[in-house]
Scaffold this motif. Structure first.
Motif, mmCIF file in Angstrom:
data_model
loop_
_atom_site.group_PDB
_atom_site.id
_atom_site.type_symbol
_atom_site.label_atom_id
_atom_site.label_comp_id
_atom_site.label_asym_id
_atom_site.label_seq_id
_atom_site.Cartn_x
_atom_site.Cartn_y
_atom_site.Cartn_z
ATOM 1 N N PRO A 102 0.816 -1.224 0.000
ATOM 2 C CA PRO A 102 0.000 0.000 0.000
ATOM 3 C C PRO A 102 0.846 1.268 0.000
ATOM 4 N N ILE A 103 0.338 2.289 -0.662
ATOM 5 C CA ILE A 103 1.020 3.579 -0.795
ATOM 6 C C ILE A 103 0.051 4.682 -0.409
ATOM 7 N N HIS A 104 0.462 5.587 0.472
ATOM 8 C CA HIS A 104 -0.354 6.748 0.807
ATOM 9 C C HIS A 104 0.067 7.939 -0.049
ATOM 10 N N VAL A 105 -0.935 8.653 -0.541
ATOM 11 C CA VAL A 105 -0.683 9.850 -1.348
ATOM 12 C C VAL A 105 -1.554 10.987 -0.835
ATOM 13 N N LEU A 106 -1.136 12.221 -1.130
ATOM 14 C CA LEU A 106 -1.867 13.425 -0.747
ATOM 15 C C LEU A 106 -2.391 14.105 -2.002
ATOM 16 N N CYS A 107 -3.693 14.386 -2.020
ATOM 17 C CA CYS A 107 -4.329 15.047 -3.151
ATOM 18 C C CYS A 107 -4.966 16.343 -2.661
ATOM 19 N N TYR A 108 -4.665 17.461 -3.321
ATOM 20 C CA TYR A 108 -5.193 18.764 -2.921
ATOM 21 C C TYR A 108 -5.992 19.356 -4.072
ATOM 22 N N LEU A 109 -7.153 19.895 -3.746
ATOM 23 C CA LEU A 109 -8.010 20.552 -4.743
ATOM 24 C C LEU A 109 -8.157 22.027 -4.392
ATOM 25 N N PRO A 110 -8.286 22.895 -5.420
ATOM 26 C CA PRO A 110 -8.238 24.337 -5.149
ATOM 27 C C PRO A 110 -9.484 24.929 -4.517
ATOM 28 N N THR A 111 -10.657 24.322 -4.724
ATOM 29 C CA THR A 111 -11.892 24.926 -4.218
ATOM 30 C C THR A 111 -12.726 23.899 -3.468
ATOM 31 N N LEU A 112 -13.647 24.396 -2.663
ATOM 32 C CA LEU A 112 -14.540 23.514 -1.910
ATOM 33 C C LEU A 112 -15.433 22.723 -2.864
ATOM 34 N N GLN A 113 -15.914 23.352 -3.933
ATOM 35 C CA GLN A 113 -16.763 22.630 -4.879
ATOM 36 C C GLN A 113 -16.006 21.487 -5.541
ATOM 37 N N LYS A 114 -14.757 21.730 -5.897
ATOM 38 C CA LYS A 114 -13.980 20.650 -6.514
ATOM 39 C C LYS A 114 -13.687 19.537 -5.519
ATOM 40 N N MET A 115 -13.529 19.867 -4.248
ATOM 41 C CA MET A 115 -13.346 18.826 -3.239
ATOM 42 C C MET A 115 -14.644 18.037 -3.059
ATOM 43 N N LYS A 116 -15.792 18.710 -3.108
ATOM 44 C CA LYS A 116 -17.072 18.003 -3.029
ATOM 45 C C LYS A 116 -17.237 17.046 -4.216
ATOM 46 N N ASP A 117 -16.878 17.508 -5.398
ATOM 47 C CA ASP A 117 -16.957 16.649 -6.582
ATOM 48 C C ASP A 117 -16.005 15.461 -6.461
ATOM 49 N N PHE A 118 -14.839 15.721 -5.892
ATOM 50 C CA PHE A 118 -13.851 14.659 -5.672
ATOM 51 C C PHE A 118 -14.430 13.607 -4.718
ATOM 52 N N GLN A 144 -4.161 9.988 -10.183
ATOM 53 C CA GLN A 144 -3.368 11.137 -10.614
ATOM 54 C C GLN A 144 -4.082 11.943 -11.693
ATOM 55 N N SER A 145 -4.608 11.239 -12.692
ATOM 56 C CA SER A 145 -5.245 11.919 -13.823
ATOM 57 C C SER A 145 -6.442 12.741 -13.368
ATOM 58 N N TYR A 146 -7.249 12.182 -12.465
ATOM 59 C CA TYR A 146 -8.403 12.936 -11.977
ATOM 60 C C TYR A 146 -7.938 14.213 -11.270
ATOM 61 N N VAL A 147 -7.002 14.081 -10.366
ATOM 62 C CA VAL A 147 -6.546 15.238 -9.586
ATOM 63 C C VAL A 147 -5.956 16.312 -10.486
ATOM 64 N N LYS A 148 -5.140 15.912 -11.437
ATOM 65 C CA LYS A 148 -4.506 16.899 -12.314
ATOM 66 C C LYS A 148 -5.526 17.552 -13.253
ATOM 67 N N ASP A 149 -6.523 16.778 -13.721
ATOM 68 C CA ASP A 149 -7.560 17.344 -14.585
ATOM 69 C C ASP A 149 -8.371 18.414 -13.869
ATOM 70 N N GLN A 150 -8.441 18.333 -12.527
ATOM 71 C CA GLN A 150 -9.190 19.311 -11.733
ATOM 72 C C GLN A 150 -8.311 20.452 -11.230
ATOM 73 N N GLY A 151 -7.093 20.534 -11.742
ATOM 74 C CA GLY A 151 -6.196 21.603 -11.320
ATOM 75 C C GLY A 151 -5.616 21.390 -9.944
ATOM 76 N N GLY A 152 -5.569 20.126 -9.499
ATOM 77 C CA GLY A 152 -5.082 19.815 -8.163
ATOM 78 C C GLY A 152 -3.610 19.483 -8.098
ATOM 79 N N LEU A 153 -3.153 19.175 -6.895
ATOM 80 C CA LEU A 153 -1.771 18.800 -6.631
ATOM 81 C C LEU A 153 -1.727 17.362 -6.134
#
Length: 390
Positions: A102-118, A144-153
């Motif tokens: 198992p691997i833990h990763v951190l995903c960050y989204l720029p807005t609350l709406q994008k985090m809700k969609d995530f 990775q692809s989902y996070v990057k498509d949403q402008g995330g880190l």
């Protein structure tokens, strides 16, 4: 005009505002509001990342703060609360067919709406969206692809720890076994490694390094952090700092000496006697449970190469690690100097020693300069500071 900001991007929510657990091993008192108050009023952190923001009840608490006027969204991403900006993140566990573990990763989204969609998207690929660090039923590249498509880190977390990390368990040799290297924004070092250790691995040379607390309780906020140069405390500005764009950059990493990390050296997990990575049993108690330390794992993966120029990595410890600095002394310091960042970085010895004992004031200065004596940790037990202070 650029300013400097202190940032800690890996903080767990212990419980939601209904009292239900989010991070099972986190403090029950550590709600989102408690994190924001601690970061702003006592720690002096300018930017924090809460990595359980995918949990719907955590989002409800945040929306309540916004409705009451205690917080507001920023146009360039992030949530302002008093003197601290919140970046919305999620820690997720990947264990697909490409992984060795198992691997833990951190995903960050720029807005609350994008985090809700995530969260909605994750709920289709995760058993329990209400808890932290849950298994993602998909591939690392898909996430990775989902996070990057949403402008995330996208940042692999504590990459060397023996359990649930990229190099500790997840891959045999290379991150390419699991991830698209182009969709990684930074590497989180974790408590048992530092810049010089991580740079022994050539494929990491292309990424910036971040140092974060992985806090499970309020007191652990800012046990590791970085100082960054930005034009404003926002999601977009921090993303630019990771890329080193137009003067935005990481200036310095502040982290504990790796010897203090609980997985730094190879030890017997039963009696914690130091061992070599090739041992199959403990010379002291005979146990076969040997936990390979971060230093030995890095030596296996390392290769001769010239590391890139990096921000300075400065060894520090949290104030509550210092012998003689108990709760009463800590509160006295906060009352006199407002925040931990002020105490650690700005307050001169003369002012410190006028509020607390000279030995403890000297210990703070020794901590600043990396001169404290340390006993190494391993096997799940943290290292410790030598109590012999004069």
């Amino acid at each position: 005009m650029s300013s400097t900001y202190f940032t800690d991007l890996h903080i767990h929510v212990g419980s939601d505002w209904y009292g239900n657990p989010v991070k099972i091993t986190g403090s029950k008192a550590l709600t989102l509001t408690k994190i924001l108050e601690e970061a702003s009023r006592r720690k002096g952190l300018n930017i924090i990342g809460v990595i359980d923001a995918h949990a719907p009840a955590v989002q409800e608490e945040l929306m309540d703060l916004i409705r009451k006027g205690n917080a507001y969204e920023l146009s360039e991403g992030g949530i302002q609360f008093e003197d601290t900006v919140l970046l919305l993140g999620s820690e997720i566990e990947i264990y697909d067919s490409s992984c060795s573990g198992p691997i833990h990763v951190l995903c960050y989204l720029p807005t609350l709406q994008k985090m809700k969609d995530f969260s909605k998207w994750l709920s289709l690929k995760m058993t329990n969206i209400n808890l932290s660090s849950q298994r993602f039923y998909g591939t690392g590249r898909e996430l990775q692809s989902y996070v990057k498509d949403q402008g995330g880190l996208f940042i692999p977390a504590h990459v060397f720890t023996p359990f649930k990390s990229l190099y500790g368990k997840g891959v045999k040799r290379s991150l390419r076994e699991v991830f698209n290297p182009e969709n990684i924004d930074a590497i989180e070092l974790g408590l048992s490694s530092d810049t010089s250790m991580a740079d022994q691995i050539k494929e990491l040379h292309q990424y910036p390094f971040v140092t974060n607390s992985d806090a499970h309780s309020a007191s652990k906020l800012a046990r590791e952090y970085q100082q960054v140069s930005l034009e404003a405390a926002t999601f977009e500005e921090f993303a630019k700092a990771l890329k080193g764009l137009n003067g935005r950059k990481i200036l310095r990493n502040f982290g504990m000496n790796p010897k203090l990390g609980k997985y730094h050296q190879t030890v017997c997990s039963k009696c914690f006697t130091p061992a070599s990575k090739s041992q199959y049993s403990c010379n002291e108690c005979g146990s076969h449970k040997i936990i390979k330390g971060v230093s030995d794992r890095i030596s296996e993966l390392g290769e001769d190469s010239t590391p890139p120029e990096r921000p300075e990595y400065i060894y520090q410890v949290p104030l509550d690690y210092l012998p003689g600095l108990g709760k009463k002394t800590y509160e006295k310091l906060i009352e006199a100097f407002q925040t931990e960042m002020n105490i650690i970085h700005h307050t001169p010895y003369e002012e410190l020693s006028s509020s607390i004992s000279k030995p403890v004031a000297k210990a703070i200065l020794a901590m600043r300069s990396g001169e404290l004596s340390i006993k190494s940790g391993g096997g799940g037990v943290y290292g410790r500071i030598d109590r012999n202070l004069s």
